[in-house]
Motif scaffolding. Structure first.
Motif, PDB file in Angstrom:
ATOM      1  N   LEU A  24     -59.422  43.054 107.954  1.00 58.38           N
ATOM      2  CA  LEU A  24     -59.026  41.650 107.908  1.00 58.38           C
ATOM      3  C   LEU A  24     -60.016  40.824 107.109  1.00 58.38           C
ATOM      4  CD1 LEU A  24     -58.130  41.078 111.688  1.00 58.38           C
ATOM      5  CD2 LEU A  24     -56.689  42.059 109.878  1.00 58.38           C
ATOM      6  N   SER A  25     -59.547  39.702 106.600  1.00 64.98           N
ATOM      7  CA  SER A  25     -60.451  38.733 105.987  1.00 64.98           C
ATOM      8  C   SER A  25     -61.206  37.997 107.089  1.00 64.98           C
ATOM      9  CB  SER A  25     -59.651  37.730 105.154  1.00 64.98           C
ATOM     10  OG  SER A  25     -58.860  36.896 106.002  1.00 64.98           O
ATOM     11  N   ILE A  26     -62.246  37.273 106.704  1.00 62.88           N
ATOM     12  CA  ILE A  26     -63.026  36.518 107.684  1.00 62.88           C
ATOM     13  C   ILE A  26     -62.140  35.504 108.404  1.00 62.88           C
ATOM     14  CG2 ILE A  26     -64.917  34.871 107.982  1.00 62.88           C
ATOM     15  CD1 ILE A  26     -66.345  36.237 105.685  1.00 62.88           C
ATOM     16  N   GLY A  27     -61.289  34.829 107.648  1.00 63.46           N
ATOM     17  CA  GLY A  27     -60.404  33.846 108.248  1.00 63.46           C
ATOM     18  C   GLY A  27     -59.419  34.471 109.214  1.00 63.46           C
ATOM     19  N   GLU A  28     -58.896  35.650 108.856  1.00 61.31           N
ATOM     20  CA  GLU A  28     -57.967  36.338 109.749  1.00 61.31           C
ATOM     21  C   GLU A  28     -58.658  36.751 111.040  1.00 61.31           C
ATOM     22  OE1 GLU A  28     -54.946  38.320 106.425  1.00 61.31           O
ATOM     23  OE2 GLU A  28     -56.748  39.396 107.084  1.00 61.31           O
ATOM     24  N   ARG A  29     -59.886  37.221 110.946  1.00 55.63           N
ATOM     25  CA  ARG A  29     -60.628  37.604 112.151  1.00 55.63           C
ATOM     26  C   ARG A  29     -60.821  36.403 113.074  1.00 55.63           C
ATOM     27  NH1 ARG A  29     -65.545  40.782 109.169  1.00 55.63           N
ATOM     28  NH2 ARG A  29     -64.237  42.149 107.898  1.00 55.63           N
ATOM     29  N   GLN A  30     -61.102  35.248 112.477  1.00 57.58           N
ATOM     30  CA  GLN A  30     -61.322  34.062 113.300  1.00 57.58           C
ATOM     31  C   GLN A  30     -60.037  33.631 113.990  1.00 57.58           C
ATOM     32  OE1 GLN A  30     -64.102  33.381 114.061  1.00 57.58           O
ATOM     33  NE2 GLN A  30     -64.499  31.222 114.452  1.00 57.58           N
ATOM     34  N   THR A  66     -63.335  26.730 112.907  1.00 61.40           N
ATOM     35  CA  THR A  66     -62.677  26.617 111.603  1.00 61.40           C
ATOM     36  C   THR A  66     -63.637  26.812 110.443  1.00 61.40           C
ATOM     37  OG1 THR A  66     -63.028  24.211 111.532  1.00 61.40           O
ATOM     38  CG2 THR A  66     -61.001  24.992 112.569  1.00 61.40           C
ATOM     39  N   ALA A  67     -64.880  27.211 110.724  1.00 60.22           N
ATOM     40  CA  ALA A  67     -65.901  27.281 109.670  1.00 60.22           C
ATOM     41  C   ALA A  67     -65.515  28.233 108.545  1.00 60.22           C
ATOM     42  CB  ALA A  67     -67.236  27.702 110.281  1.00 60.22           C
ATOM     43  N   ALA A  68     -64.814  29.335 108.864  1.00 57.33           N
ATOM     44  CA  ALA A  68     -64.487  30.335 107.855  1.00 57.33           C
ATOM     45  C   ALA A  68     -63.075  30.183 107.305  1.00 57.33           C
ATOM     46  CB  ALA A  68     -64.648  31.743 108.445  1.00 57.33           C
ATOM     47  N   LEU A  69     -62.405  29.088 107.644  1.00 55.46           N
ATOM     48  CA  LEU A  69     -61.006  28.930 107.266  1.00 55.46           C
ATOM     49  C   LEU A  69     -60.840  27.941 106.122  1.00 55.46           C
ATOM     50  CD1 LEU A  69     -59.337  28.730 110.796  1.00 55.46           C
ATOM     51  CD2 LEU A  69     -59.804  30.753 109.412  1.00 55.46           C
ATOM     52  N   VAL A 129     -65.111  21.829 121.620  1.00 53.11           N
ATOM     53  CA  VAL A 129     -65.123  22.435 120.292  1.00 53.11           C
ATOM     54  C   VAL A 129     -66.281  21.870 119.485  1.00 53.11           C
ATOM     55  CG1 VAL A 129     -63.840  22.776 118.150  1.00 53.11           C
ATOM     56  CG2 VAL A 129     -62.619  22.714 120.330  1.00 53.11           C
ATOM     57  N   VAL A 130     -67.237  22.727 119.126  1.00 50.74           N
ATOM     58  CA  VAL A 130     -68.311  22.336 118.217  1.00 50.74           C
ATOM     59  C   VAL A 130     -67.759  22.389 116.802  1.00 50.74           C
ATOM     60  CG1 VAL A 130     -70.529  23.022 117.232  1.00 50.74           C
ATOM     61  CG2 VAL A 130     -70.183  23.117 119.705  1.00 50.74           C
ATOM     62  N   SER A 131     -67.954  21.325 116.024  1.00 52.44           N
ATOM     63  CA  SER A 131     -67.408  21.304 114.671  1.00 52.44           C
ATOM     64  C   SER A 131     -68.208  20.381 113.767  1.00 52.44           C
ATOM     65  CB  SER A 131     -65.944  20.858 114.695  1.00 52.44           C
ATOM     66  OG  SER A 131     -65.400  20.824 113.392  1.00 52.44           O
ATOM     67  N   HIS A 132     -68.330  20.825 112.482  1.00 51.09           N
ATOM     68  CA  HIS A 132     -68.911  19.977 111.437  1.00 51.09           C
ATOM     69  C   HIS A 132     -67.826  19.345 110.568  1.00 51.09           C
ATOM     70  CE1 HIS A 132     -72.779  22.234 112.093  1.00 51.09           C
ATOM     71  NE2 HIS A 132     -73.246  21.026 111.873  1.00 51.09           N
ATOM     72  N   ASP A 133     -66.575  19.663 110.845  1.00 54.32           N
ATOM     73  CA  ASP A 133     -65.477  19.188 110.004  1.00 54.32           C
ATOM     74  C   ASP A 133     -65.084  17.779 110.438  1.00 54.32           C
ATOM     75  OD1 ASP A 133     -63.205  18.818 108.462  1.00 54.32           O
ATOM     76  OD2 ASP A 133     -62.556  20.900 108.666  1.00 54.32           O
ATOM     77  N   TRP A 134     -65.852  16.797 109.976  1.00 54.10           N
ATOM     78  CA  TRP A 134     -65.652  15.401 110.383  1.00 54.10           C
ATOM     79  C   TRP A 134     -64.254  14.906 110.031  1.00 54.10           C
ATOM     80  CZ3 TRP A 134     -69.565  13.474 113.246  1.00 54.10           C
ATOM     81  CH2 TRP A 134     -70.807  14.077 113.109  1.00 54.10           C
TER      82      TRP A 134
END
Length: 244
Positions: A158-164, A185-188, A213-218
């Motif tokens: 799988l790709s990194i995004g698919e694994r997530q 969502t860091a790898a998506l 949910v910890v997130s940097h996606d403001w």
């Protein structure tokens, strides 16, 4: 569903010690709360403490489950558990039971077992708890995240995004009370990140979960209008408090 008061965690010792303090947190069933802050501010440390992976040095209250005046969100859910008492008595078997039965984790790395197929990775938490491997919630999540064609593959294919995306489904497979997600969502790509957030919001609501949910996606957090618990850094300490 989740009620915490005066939680303090310490990383390091002596002059190098850094404290992460949470004065109060209340998350209702069906609610998702974002944890934000600069890198190194202690977001993951806070999540680990709430996930019972780190023992606090101070804690006044920590309850998980329906309150005294609140009926269970799902049948079969026991009344609120006094996690603070379990921590104070260092009752490791009981804490391990809470982690396996009532908490769901989404790690930045995904954390999938490489020797199991996607299907078996997803069903593993249910099998360990003696639950039926079939779940309508899992079927819905697999469909929304378009994982049907990946179920018989192993993580290395799988790709990194698919694994997530697979890791997110596995985290809710056993229908926990509390979902803890560290940068899910860091790898998506932006489109997949939005679909994942939409799924999380839908599942949290329909399953009656509480979620952090910890997130940097403001931008994504703003688009979805999620309430935030933000980091305020001080000398030797980070304080987490509600943000507008």
């Amino acid at each position: 569903m989740l009620d915490i008061k005066n939680l303090l965690v310490r990383r390091g010792e002596g002059a190098l010690a850094h404290h992460v303090r949470l004065p109060h947190l209340h998350v209702r069933a069906g609610e998702i709360l974002a944890i934000t802050g600069e890198s190194g501010s202690g977001k993951s440390t806070l999540l680990e403490a709430i996930g019972l992976l780190l023992a606090p040095v101070e804690l006044e209250r920590f309850q998980l489950g329906p309150g005294r005046q609140e009926p269970p969100a799902r049948t079969g859910v026991l009344p609120a558990q006094d996690i603070a008492r379990l921590l104070a008595s260092d009752d490791q078997p009981a804490l391990a039971a809470v982690r396996s039965q009532h908490l769901g984790f989404i790690l930045q790395s995904g954390g999938l077992l490489p020797f199991l197929s996607v299907r078996d990775n997803i069903s593993l938490p249910r099998r360990l708890l003696g639950m039926s491997t079939h779940s309508a919630h899992i079927d819905h999540a697999v469909e929304v995240l378009r994982l049907q064609g990946l179920l018989d593959k192993r993580p290395q294919a799988l790709s990194i995004g698919e694994r997530q995306r697979v890791a997110c489904v596995r985290a809710i497979a056993h229908e926990p009370l509390l979902l803890l997600a560290d940068e899910p969502t860091a790898a998506l790509d932006p489109h997949s990140a939005r679909r994942l957030f939409e799924l999380l919001l839908s599942l949290v609501s329909s399953m009656g979960l509480s979620a952090l949910v910890v997130s940097h996606d403001w931008a994504l957090l703003k688009d979805f209008g999620l309430p935030r618990l933000g980091a305020v850094s001080r000398q030797g300490e980070t304080l987490f408090e509600p943000m507008d």
